[in-house]
Write an enzyme that holds these catalytic residues in place. Structure first.
Site, short mmCIF file in Angstrom:
data_model
loop_
_atom_site.label_atom_id
_atom_site.label_comp_id
_atom_site.label_asym_id
_atom_site.label_seq_id
_atom_site.Cartn_x
_atom_site.Cartn_y
_atom_site.Cartn_z
N GLY A 46 35.87 28.35 36.57
CA GLY A 46 37.09 29.08 36.68
C GLY A 46 36.34 30.52 36.75
O GLY A 46 34.93 30.84 37.23
N GLN A 51 35.87 38.95 39.41
CA GLN A 51 33.91 38.86 39.23
C GLN A 51 33.53 38.36 40.31
O GLN A 51 32.35 38.86 40.71
CB GLN A 51 34.24 38.04 38.87
CG GLN A 51 35.01 37.28 37.14
CD GLN A 51 34.35 36.21 36.42
OE1 GLN A 51 35.92 35.01 36.43
NE2 GLN A 51 33.42 35.68 36.30
N CYS A 95 29.95 33.01 30.73
CA CYS A 95 30.67 33.32 32.01
C CYS A 95 29.64 33.64 33.02
O CYS A 95 28.50 33.95 33.07
CB CYS A 95 31.04 34.48 31.60
SG CYS A 95 32.21 35.86 32.75
N LEU A 96 30.08 33.63 34.48
CA LEU A 96 29.48 33.26 35.56
C LEU A 96 29.29 35.08 35.85
O LEU A 96 28.21 35.79 36.04
CB LEU A 96 30.17 32.91 36.65
CG LEU A 96 30.35 31.46 36.94
CD1 LEU A 96 31.43 31.20 38.25
CD2 LEU A 96 29.59 31.05 36.93
N HIS A 137 40.48 32.23 29.68
CA HIS A 137 39.39 33.36 29.79
C HIS A 137 39.11 33.56 30.68
O HIS A 137 38.98 35.08 31.01
CB HIS A 137 38.12 31.94 29.84
CG HIS A 137 36.57 32.57 30.43
ND1 HIS A 137 35.93 32.40 29.77
CD2 HIS A 137 36.52 33.58 30.97
CE1 HIS A 137 34.31 32.84 29.92
NE2 HIS A 137 34.82 33.75 31.39
N GLU A 138 39.74 33.53 31.48
CA GLU A 138 40.36 33.90 32.69
C GLU A 138 41.19 34.98 33.05
O GLU A 138 41.73 35.90 33.80
CB GLU A 138 40.51 32.62 34.16
CG GLU A 138 39.82 31.60 34.27
CD GLU A 138 38.26 32.37 34.92
OE1 GLU A 138 38.05 33.66 35.23
OE2 GLU A 138 37.24 31.19 34.33
N HIS A 141 39.65 37.82 32.18
CA HIS A 141 39.76 38.70 32.99
C HIS A 141 40.06 40.07 34.05
O HIS A 141 40.04 41.01 33.77
CB HIS A 141 38.39 37.75 34.16
CG HIS A 141 37.07 37.76 33.31
ND1 HIS A 141 36.03 38.15 33.36
CD2 HIS A 141 36.98 36.38 33.27
CE1 HIS A 141 35.13 37.82 32.89
NE2 HIS A 141 35.13 36.32 33.24
#
Ligand code: GNR
Ligand code: NI
Length: 175
Positions: A46, A51, A95-96, A137-138, A141
């Protein structure tokens, strides 16, 4: 399509609230395509707009995972959680924007998300398992929240401190 740079904590853009998208046009679709390419390249399951420094309510997801499976990208524009289950479940998250840090997070096991798709058409999607975790999670963000906000203060402070140090080292080398 082009790959974009993924921001890491403590970049302040990861703490901002993203603005709604007014119209799903070619410019928005081009951003979604870049985000998908960036996510596959990372690789991740995702990615949210902030991000990659795009402060709009845009998300791409693909939880297909295994390499022999067909890609099945999901594009979410202005997503909203409309239902969350009382039942909770625990998944290990990463998480990236917080590379190589993984912790268990408890969230609603199932959720319903309403959004506009890549063509601007309203959609409703019922999620469970890793998809439910990833969607939540997204969406976090998009409101400037990170999965570490669901952990104890001690753990969160430790992670922030570690990445602030790394960030300072980078700035010193560049500057
Ligand atoms: O690639 C990712 N894996 C992942 C695993 C468990 C829960 C959430 C995620 S999302 C993450 C990519 C990312 O940082 N998305 O914002
Ligand atoms: Ni993330």
């Amino acid at each position: 399509m082009a790959k974009r740079e993924i921001l890491h904590i403590p970049d302040s853009r990861l703490r901002e609230v993203c603005a709604p998208v007014e119209k799903v046009d070619d410019e928005v679709r081009a951003i979604l395509d870049d985000m998908l390419e960036t996510m596959y390249d990372a690789p991740g399951i995702g990615l949210a707009g902030c991000q990659v420094g795009v402060m709009r309510r845009l998300v791409v997801i693909d939880v297909a995972g295994r390499e022999d499976e067909e890609p099945s990208p999901i594009y979410l524009v202005n997503p909203r959680l409309t239902v969350v289950s009382d039942e909770l479940s625990v998944h290990q998250e990463g998480c990236l924007s917080i590379p190589e840090y993984y912790e268990d997070v408890e969230r609603p096991a199932r959720c319903t998300v309403e959004f506009l798709d890549r063509d601007g058409k309203p959609q409703v999607m019922e999620c469970e398992g890793i998809l439910a975790t990833c969607v939540q999670h997204e969406l976090d963000h998009l409101d400037g929240r990170l999965f570490i906000d669901h952990l104890s203060r001690l753990k969160r402070d430790r992670v922030m401190k570690k990445f602030s140090k790394i960030d300072r080292r980078k700035t010193e080398t560049v500057g």
